[in-house]
Each structure stands twice: as structure tokens, then as C-alpha cells.
Design a protein around this motif. Structure first.
Motif, PDB file in Angstrom:
ATOM      1  N   THR A   6    -119.526 -33.435 -14.527  1.00 30.92           N
ATOM      2  CA  THR A   6    -119.624 -32.754 -12.841  1.00 30.92           C
ATOM      3  C   THR A   6    -118.915 -33.885 -12.536  1.00 30.92           C
ATOM      4  O   THR A   6    -118.367 -34.830 -12.620  1.00 30.92           O
ATOM      5  N   LEU A   7    -117.806 -32.935 -11.322  1.00 26.84           N
ATOM      6  CA  LEU A   7    -117.264 -33.713 -10.352  1.00 26.84           C
ATOM      7  C   LEU A   7    -117.615 -34.746  -9.344  1.00 26.84           C
ATOM      8  O   LEU A   7    -118.653 -34.449  -8.841  1.00 26.84           O
ATOM      9  N   ALA A   8    -117.426 -36.442  -9.427  1.00 22.23           N
ATOM     10  CA  ALA A   8    -117.577 -36.958  -8.896  1.00 22.23           C
ATOM     11  C   ALA A   8    -116.870 -36.525  -7.436  1.00 22.23           C
ATOM     12  O   ALA A   8    -117.749 -36.986  -6.241  1.00 22.23           O
ATOM     13  N   MET A   9    -115.181 -37.112  -8.012  1.00 31.06           N
ATOM     14  CA  MET A   9    -114.003 -36.839  -6.036  1.00 31.06           C
ATOM     15  C   MET A   9    -112.915 -36.885  -6.507  1.00 31.06           C
ATOM     16  O   MET A   9    -112.944 -36.670  -7.855  1.00 31.06           O
ATOM     17  N   ILE A  10    -112.267 -36.516  -6.149  1.00 35.00           N
ATOM     18  CA  ILE A  10    -110.627 -36.452  -6.204  1.00 35.00           C
ATOM     19  C   ILE A  10    -110.183 -37.033  -5.913  1.00 35.00           C
ATOM     20  O   ILE A  10    -110.698 -38.022  -4.450  1.00 35.00           O
ATOM     21  N   ILE A  32    -114.651 -40.984   7.635  1.00 31.33           N
ATOM     22  CA  ILE A  32    -114.145 -41.858   7.003  1.00 31.33           C
ATOM     23  C   ILE A  32    -115.178 -42.966   5.966  1.00 31.33           C
ATOM     24  O   ILE A  32    -115.610 -43.432   6.432  1.00 31.33           O
ATOM     25  N   LEU A  33    -115.347 -42.838   5.220  1.00 35.82           N
ATOM     26  CA  LEU A  33    -116.217 -43.596   4.291  1.00 35.82           C
ATOM     27  C   LEU A  33    -115.606 -44.885   3.877  1.00 35.82           C
ATOM     28  O   LEU A  33    -116.843 -46.281   3.393  1.00 35.82           O
ATOM     29  N   TYR A  39    -106.170 -48.345  -0.726  1.00 38.18           N
ATOM     30  CA  TYR A  39    -107.648 -47.516  -0.713  1.00 38.18           C
ATOM     31  C   TYR A  39    -108.186 -46.658   0.295  1.00 38.18           C
ATOM     32  O   TYR A  39    -108.639 -47.476   0.959  1.00 38.18           O
ATOM     33  N   ALA A  40    -108.210 -45.428   0.464  1.00 37.50           N
ATOM     34  CA  ALA A  40    -108.912 -45.355   1.687  1.00 37.50           C
ATOM     35  C   ALA A  40    -110.038 -43.508   0.932  1.00 37.50           C
ATOM     36  O   ALA A  40    -109.791 -42.993   0.350  1.00 37.50           O
ATOM     37  N   MET A  41    -111.075 -43.567   1.812  1.00 41.20           N
ATOM     38  CA  MET A  41    -111.670 -41.991   0.940  1.00 41.20           C
ATOM     39  C   MET A  41    -113.040 -41.327   2.097  1.00 41.20           C
ATOM     40  O   MET A  41    -113.179 -42.248   3.020  1.00 41.20           O
ATOM     41  N   ILE A  42    -112.880 -40.362   2.490  1.00 37.29           N
ATOM     42  CA  ILE A  42    -113.296 -39.360   2.788  1.00 37.29           C
ATOM     43  C   ILE A  42    -114.543 -38.687   2.125  1.00 37.29           C
ATOM     44  O   ILE A  42    -114.041 -38.753   1.211  1.00 37.29           O
ATOM     45  N   GLY A  50    -110.709 -39.315  -2.505  1.00 36.51           N
ATOM     46  CA  GLY A  50    -110.216 -40.297  -1.438  1.00 36.51           C
ATOM     47  C   GLY A  50    -108.421 -40.786  -2.258  1.00 36.51           C
ATOM     48  O   GLY A  50    -107.973 -40.061  -2.535  1.00 36.51           O
ATOM     49  N   PHE A  51    -107.749 -42.065  -1.225  1.00 36.32           N
ATOM     50  CA  PHE A  51    -106.402 -41.848  -1.513  1.00 36.32           C
ATOM     51  C   PHE A  51    -106.395 -43.199  -1.527  1.00 36.32           C
ATOM     52  O   PHE A  51    -106.379 -43.783  -0.916  1.00 36.32           O
ATOM     53  N   GLY A  52    -105.026 -42.919  -2.574  1.00 33.37           N
ATOM     54  CA  GLY A  52    -104.829 -44.172  -3.455  1.00 33.37           C
ATOM     55  C   GLY A  52    -103.266 -44.912  -3.244  1.00 33.37           C
ATOM     56  O   GLY A  52    -102.646 -43.399  -3.317  1.00 33.37           O
ATOM     57  N   GLN A  53    -103.173 -45.610  -2.721  1.00 33.42           N
ATOM     58  CA  GLN A  53    -101.405 -46.416  -2.818  1.00 33.42           C
ATOM     59  C   GLN A  53    -101.321 -46.746  -3.707  1.00 33.42           C
ATOM     60  O   GLN A  53    -101.506 -46.801  -4.754  1.00 33.42           O
ATOM     61  N   VAL A  54     -99.590 -45.711  -3.853  1.00 32.06           N
ATOM     62  CA  VAL A  54     -98.733 -45.799  -4.822  1.00 32.06           C
ATOM     63  C   VAL A  54     -97.338 -46.469  -4.695  1.00 32.06           C
ATOM     64  O   VAL A  54     -96.434 -45.815  -3.535  1.00 32.06           O
ATOM     65  N   PRO A  55     -97.104 -47.997  -4.677  1.00 32.18           N
ATOM     66  CA  PRO A  55     -96.318 -47.838  -4.864  1.00 32.18           C
ATOM     67  C   PRO A  55     -94.986 -46.914  -5.220  1.00 32.18           C
ATOM     68  O   PRO A  55     -94.386 -46.515  -5.805  1.00 32.18           O
TER      69      PRO A  55
END
Length: 121
Positions: A6-10, A32-33, A39-42, A50-55
Motif C-alpha cells: 500500500t502507498l505510504a506516502m510520496i 504541515i506535519l 525535510y518537510a511533510m504535509i 514529503g519534500f526532501g532537500q537535494v543539494p
């Protein structure tokens, strides 16, 4: 057909995860969780993004993509013009090229990723 997972998150790449989280939380009406520099997640209680920082992150530069597109969302709105104005007020931008503006609008989020707003039909 039944799957085995099952999809946990994107999770999406970003240069500034907190900015992306604030933008999409406002667009979708989600909470906003979690929000830190890297990193941030909604979420809405059942789905999370989720949004992960990529240099060195770079946006694809739609419509003439200089880097590969990593994703794009299609979002339903009740009114195209109103949805466009609301997204622009939250920090989206509108590229000049619009393939079918009477059916959907291509907008760019604060990181430069394209997303479409369209009427549910």
C-alpha cells in the motif's frame, strides 16, 4: 488484481522543503506535519507528501525542460480562473506556453515543477 503493498506516502525532491510544504499545504488545504531545513511533510490524515532537500537541485524548466521532469500533479479545481489566481497568490508562476488553457492550466510551483489545474469532468 490485488497488490502486495500500500502507498505510504510520496516524497519529492526540493531545494527548500519548507517552502514547498507551505505552498502545497495551502493549495490542498492540508496540514504541515513536519518542517525542517532538510525535510518537510504535509498530510490530510490519510495521505502524505514529503519534500526532501537535494543539494544542487534544479527545476526542469518547463516547457523546454533543461532537466528531467521528476513529477507533476494534476489537481481538480471548481473554477480554472479562480484556481489559477489562488495558486499565483500563493507563489506559483504561469508559463507563457499553455497547451489547452480552456481545459487545464499549467502552473509552476515555487521550485519550478509544473502542475496542472483542471475541471473534474
Amino acid at each position: 488484481m490485488s497488490g502486495f503493498a500500500t502507498l505510504a506516502m510520496i516524497n519529492l525532491d526540493a531545494s527548500d522543503p519548507a517552502v514547498q510544504a507551505r505552498f502545497y499545504a495551502a493549495v490542498l488545504g492540508w496540514e504541515i506535519l513536519h518542517s525542517q531545513d532538510d525535510y518537510a511533510m504535509i498530510g490530510d490524515g490519510s495521505t502524505s507528501i514529503g519534500f526532501g532537500q537535494v543539494p544542487g537541485y534544479s527545476a526542469p524548466g518547463w516547457p523546454k525542460e533543461s532537466a528531467p521532469k521528476r513529477y507533476h500533479f494534476d489537481l481538480y479545481v471548481d473554477d480554472l480562473d479562480q484556481g489559477e489566481q489562488q495558486a499565483l497568490a500563493l507563489g506559483a508562476t504561469k508559463p507563457d506556453e499553455q497547451p489547452t488553457p480552456e481545459r487545464w492550466r499549467v502552473l509552476l510551483d515555487p521550485e519550478g515543477h509544473p502542475f496542472d489545474i483542471c475541471i473534474k469532468s
